[in-house]
Design a protein around this motif. Sequence first.
Motif, PDB file in Angstrom:
ATOM      1  N   ILE A 165      -6.812  -0.191   9.598  1.00 53.75           N
ATOM      2  CA  ILE A 165      -7.978  -0.925   9.084  1.00 53.75           C
ATOM      3  C   ILE A 165      -7.703  -2.417   9.127  1.00 53.75           C
ATOM      4  O   ILE A 165      -8.549  -3.216   9.551  1.00 53.75           O
ATOM      5  CB  ILE A 165      -8.297  -0.480   7.641  1.00 53.75           C
ATOM      6  CG1 ILE A 165      -8.698   0.989   7.604  1.00 53.75           C
ATOM      7  CG2 ILE A 165      -9.403  -1.335   7.039  1.00 53.75           C
ATOM      8  CD1 ILE A 165      -8.900   1.534   6.201  1.00 53.75           C
ATOM      9  N   ALA A 166      -6.502  -2.806   8.666  1.00 53.22           N
ATOM     10  CA  ALA A 166      -6.151  -4.228   8.631  1.00 53.22           C
ATOM     11  C   ALA A 166      -6.154  -4.836  10.032  1.00 53.22           C
ATOM     12  O   ALA A 166      -6.658  -5.956  10.240  1.00 53.22           O
ATOM     13  CB  ALA A 166      -4.784  -4.404   7.979  1.00 53.22           C
ATOM     14  N   LYS A 167      -5.606  -4.116  10.998  1.00 42.70           N
ATOM     15  CA  LYS A 167      -5.579  -4.643  12.365  1.00 42.70           C
ATOM     16  C   LYS A 167      -6.983  -4.877  12.901  1.00 42.70           C
ATOM     17  O   LYS A 167      -7.264  -5.895  13.542  1.00 42.70           O
ATOM     18  CB  LYS A 167      -4.816  -3.680  13.269  1.00 42.70           C
ATOM     19  CG  LYS A 167      -3.308  -3.653  13.007  1.00 42.70           C
ATOM     20  CD  LYS A 167      -2.599  -2.666  13.928  1.00 42.70           C
ATOM     21  CE  LYS A 167      -1.103  -2.640  13.656  1.00 42.70           C
ATOM     22  NZ  LYS A 167      -0.389  -1.658  14.524  1.00 42.70           N
ATOM     23  N   MET A 168      -7.893  -3.930  12.639  1.00 38.27           N
ATOM     24  CA  MET A 168      -9.273  -4.076  13.094  1.00 38.27           C
ATOM     25  C   MET A 168      -9.959  -5.257  12.410  1.00 38.27           C
ATOM     26  O   MET A 168     -10.697  -6.016  13.028  1.00 38.27           O
ATOM     27  CB  MET A 168     -10.051  -2.792  12.832  1.00 38.27           C
ATOM     28  CG  MET A 168      -9.571  -1.579  13.629  1.00 38.27           C
ATOM     29  SD  MET A 168      -9.782  -1.807  15.413  1.00 38.27           S
ATOM     30  CE  MET A 168     -11.569  -1.894  15.527  1.00 38.27           C
ATOM     31  N   ILE A 169      -9.700  -5.407  11.106  1.00 37.13           N
ATOM     32  CA  ILE A 169     -10.305  -6.521  10.357  1.00 37.13           C
ATOM     33  C   ILE A 169      -9.791  -7.850  10.872  1.00 37.13           C
ATOM     34  O   ILE A 169     -10.574  -8.774  11.151  1.00 37.13           O
ATOM     35  CB  ILE A 169     -10.003  -6.362   8.849  1.00 37.13           C
ATOM     36  CG1 ILE A 169     -10.793  -5.192   8.264  1.00 37.13           C
ATOM     37  CG2 ILE A 169     -10.345  -7.659   8.102  1.00 37.13           C
ATOM     38  CD1 ILE A 169     -10.455  -4.893   6.821  1.00 37.13           C
ATOM     39  N   PHE A 170      -8.471  -7.986  11.021  1.00 35.78           N
ATOM     40  CA  PHE A 170      -7.888  -9.254  11.439  1.00 35.78           C
ATOM     41  C   PHE A 170      -8.289  -9.621  12.872  1.00 35.78           C
ATOM     42  O   PHE A 170      -8.453 -10.803  13.202  1.00 35.78           O
ATOM     43  CB  PHE A 170      -6.369  -9.201  11.308  1.00 35.78           C
ATOM     44  CG  PHE A 170      -5.887  -8.972   9.892  1.00 35.78           C
ATOM     45  CD1 PHE A 170      -6.653  -9.383   8.804  1.00 35.78           C
ATOM     46  CD2 PHE A 170      -4.677  -8.332   9.642  1.00 35.78           C
ATOM     47  CE1 PHE A 170      -6.220  -9.177   7.497  1.00 35.78           C
ATOM     48  CE2 PHE A 170      -4.243  -8.116   8.349  1.00 35.78           C
ATOM     49  CZ  PHE A 170      -5.016  -8.531   7.274  1.00 35.78           C
ATOM     50  N   THR A 197       0.784  -1.230   0.000  1.00 33.33           N
ATOM     51  CA  THR A 197       0.000   0.000   0.000  1.00 33.33           C
ATOM     52  C   THR A 197       0.814   1.277   0.000  1.00 33.33           C
ATOM     53  O   THR A 197       0.238   2.375  -0.081  1.00 33.33           O
ATOM     54  CB  THR A 197      -0.956   0.014   1.210  1.00 33.33           C
ATOM     55  OG1 THR A 197      -0.214  -0.274   2.400  1.00 33.33           O
ATOM     56  CG2 THR A 197      -2.042  -1.013   1.045  1.00 33.33           C
ATOM     57  N   GLY A 198       2.129   1.209   0.104  1.00 33.51           N
ATOM     58  CA  GLY A 198       2.973   2.383  -0.046  1.00 33.51           C
ATOM     59  C   GLY A 198       2.573   3.537   0.862  1.00 33.51           C
ATOM     60  O   GLY A 198       2.510   3.393   2.088  1.00 33.51           O
ATOM     61  N   PRO A 199       2.248   4.706   0.269  1.00 30.87           N
ATOM     62  CA  PRO A 199       1.930   5.882   1.085  1.00 30.87           C
ATOM     63  C   PRO A 199       0.635   5.746   1.874  1.00 30.87           C
ATOM     64  O   PRO A 199       0.399   6.523   2.808  1.00 30.87           O
ATOM     65  CB  PRO A 199       1.801   7.009   0.044  1.00 30.87           C
ATOM     66  CG  PRO A 199       1.451   6.303  -1.219  1.00 30.87           C
ATOM     67  CD  PRO A 199       2.180   5.006  -1.172  1.00 30.87           C
ATOM     68  N   SER A 200      -0.197   4.779   1.520  1.00 35.56           N
ATOM     69  CA  SER A 200      -1.481   4.606   2.202  1.00 35.56           C
ATOM     70  C   SER A 200      -1.396   3.714   3.430  1.00 35.56           C
ATOM     71  O   SER A 200      -2.418   3.453   4.075  1.00 35.56           O
ATOM     72  CB  SER A 200      -2.519   4.027   1.227  1.00 35.56           C
ATOM     73  OG  SER A 200      -2.741   4.899   0.145  1.00 35.56           O
ATOM     74  N   LYS A 201      -0.195   3.241   3.779  1.00 33.45           N
ATOM     75  CA  LYS A 201      -0.070   2.351   4.933  1.00 33.45           C
ATOM     76  C   LYS A 201      -0.541   3.011   6.222  1.00 33.45           C
ATOM     77  O   LYS A 201      -1.034   2.335   7.128  1.00 33.45           O
ATOM     78  CB  LYS A 201       1.385   1.892   5.090  1.00 33.45           C
ATOM     79  CG  LYS A 201       1.783   0.798   4.107  1.00 33.45           C
ATOM     80  CD  LYS A 201       3.187   0.283   4.374  1.00 33.45           C
ATOM     81  CE  LYS A 201       3.529  -0.845   3.392  1.00 33.45           C
ATOM     82  NZ  LYS A 201       4.897  -1.379   3.601  1.00 33.45           N
ATOM     83  N   ILE A 202      -0.398   4.314   6.287  1.00 30.46           N
ATOM     84  CA  ILE A 202      -0.827   5.018   7.497  1.00 30.46           C
ATOM     85  C   ILE A 202      -2.331   4.866   7.721  1.00 30.46           C
ATOM     86  O   ILE A 202      -2.815   4.915   8.852  1.00 30.46           O
ATOM     87  CB  ILE A 202      -0.452   6.513   7.398  1.00 30.46           C
ATOM     88  CG1 ILE A 202      -0.673   7.214   8.737  1.00 30.46           C
ATOM     89  CG2 ILE A 202      -1.229   7.199   6.278  1.00 30.46           C
ATOM     90  CD1 ILE A 202      -0.177   8.656   8.749  1.00 30.46           C
ATOM     91  N   LEU A 203      -3.085   4.635   6.651  1.00 31.93           N
ATOM     92  CA  LEU A 203      -4.529   4.393   6.759  1.00 31.93           C
ATOM     93  C   LEU A 203      -4.862   2.908   6.742  1.00 31.93           C
ATOM     94  O   LEU A 203      -5.755   2.458   7.456  1.00 31.93           O
ATOM     95  CB  LEU A 203      -5.265   5.086   5.601  1.00 31.93           C
ATOM     96  CG  LEU A 203      -5.182   6.613   5.534  1.00 31.93           C
ATOM     97  CD1 LEU A 203      -5.890   7.116   4.289  1.00 31.93           C
ATOM     98  CD2 LEU A 203      -5.807   7.235   6.773  1.00 31.93           C
TER      99      LEU A 203
END
Length: 637
Positions: A580-585, A570-576
């Motif tokens: 999200i990924a942590k909440m999903i997982f 996700t490159g520059p979008s990792k900050i967002l």
Amino acid sequence: MTETKNMGGEATARPDKPEEAKPVQMAREEDLWDKIGFHRPLGGFWFRLILELGIILIPILFVSFWLTILYPYPESLGYSTAFSGLFVLVFTAFDIGTANTLNRFVADSAIKNPAKMVQYIQYFIWYQAITGLVQITILSLWTVFFMPNTPQAYGIWIILLVVSKQYPGYLNVFKTALGSLQQFNKKSAVDFLQSEAFQRLTEIAFVLLGRWLGGLNPAVGELMGIAIGSVLGLYLDDVVAMVVSGYLLARHLKPWGIEFRDLFRCEFDRHLVKECLWFGLRTGIPGLLVANTQIIGLTLFLAFLPQYTTFVVLHGMATQLVAVTQRLVDQDFSPLFTEAYQNGKKKLCQYYHAHAMRFFAINTGFAMAIMLIVMTVLGDVFAALNLERYMLTLPFLVPAALARVSKTYFNYPEGIMIAAHKPTQWMILKVIEEGLRILFLWLTVVVFRVQDLGIYGIVYVLSLVDYPAYLVKAIIAYTFIDRHVFKMRLMTWQTFVAPSLSCGILFGVFTALKLLVLDPLMKWNFIVAIAIGIAGIAVLVFTFYFPLTVLLGGWDDNSISDFKRVVKMTGPSKILVNPIAKMIFKTVPIARLHNRFKYDESEAFAELKELVALRDENRENAAAKPLSKKGRLLSML
């Protein structure tokens, strides 16, 4: 359309996703952007997420500066739109030789024959350069010698600048090649540079310069000075974007043993030219019809719609304000289908389609929830920013949102038809669509004169007059693909039920917070209320909506596996994306509906493994193949 079997919540054995062989001459041992799979277009969307938010938020945050300083006269933008529309037919006619061919052949040949892929790109570069010079010469002569004797003589400089964009035309070639090779991260970076980064700088600089010079010269005036400055600024940013996209394409092809200068050689033969021209002719003729429809529409609007140049800017502003409904949903999956279908992997195409529709639906849910709540406060925003003259933008918002959110679903099957090499059927489909557009346009504007019903009639004419034609086209396209290309399987619950429930719940939470928190705050301090509102929307969307879709059964093991790969891309979008990924997982283990509506991927993954082996074998053979005598001579030169 058929549905996948309900898995009933039972645990199922899932074969591991196939791992590719080591890429030939790749700089890194594992490059997720080089691996074949659904994660690449998915990674492209999430990579550009923060860029898309910038594209959406920058115009909103600077709307006051934009409309009071840069464009105080709506007509200054209207002139650019009107004069650009004069040559749509000519530009489209010259693009017939490359219409859809880049998407169709580059993605396929990248798997089967990388050397042939280079020849396709060479053809596109030479075609664009030659036809661009022809267009500039003919249209410039026409403008200089014919336009001074017409009522539109005041637009000569605007027309000359618009025409200049046709040469050399490399920007579109480089960007489309990056997209066809599924390098969506690089393409997204170029798009952002072109649309918001450098473009805004050049636009602001030349609009202010044009306004200043126009004010000094009464023969030009501020309004026309702004219009000319705007077109010049938008032209210069394309030059910068062309250089950047060429550099990124060269960097991607270098590990394959392909040098950037190889793309400018003339190694393609007559057979390739004939193949591209014939394909381009069949897929390009509808483009002429589109341009013809636009000219007919422009003519009717100018004749039957008073103050068209004003209303078209208001409609354009509304379309930009609701851009979130399309920008946070759109993703090009056609290269994915091209490489699979052209190598006989229909089960893989079915898998891709099911997950693509699920992706569209989940993203549509949170995009619409955001837009609906934003619409309720835009009137207050305009009033607070003293933009009363733009209040007529508000009636355009809902129709514009409907048109934009539907566009993704209307255009999606067209990409599949091109990927499946159905140019004749696609041409017939587009002819039907354009015929219906002209019919509905004529009935609406000339026969029933809907625009005379007041502002809402004008809103319908500018926003939704084409909607019935697009809807009929989409129904025919989906039916054709399901019957003649591959069965379009759907994950019904994950695609329709989970996103709809999540969107409804999110919008309900938004509405409650607006009534209880934002409305009282607006009476106290408008700026503070808006800041809190934006922060609240962001937090709820990114920490509440996606985990909610997991709880409601909108995810399964396959989508979770793809998303784990995506997080690394996700490159520059990792900050967002990381939060999200942590909440999903973290939500997956407590989601009772997880995997209950899962797609059976076994046959698709078997075909994926075969496709990976074919690609790697052909790439190795291409890298090991010695140059021909002609190739060695060109290399020395």
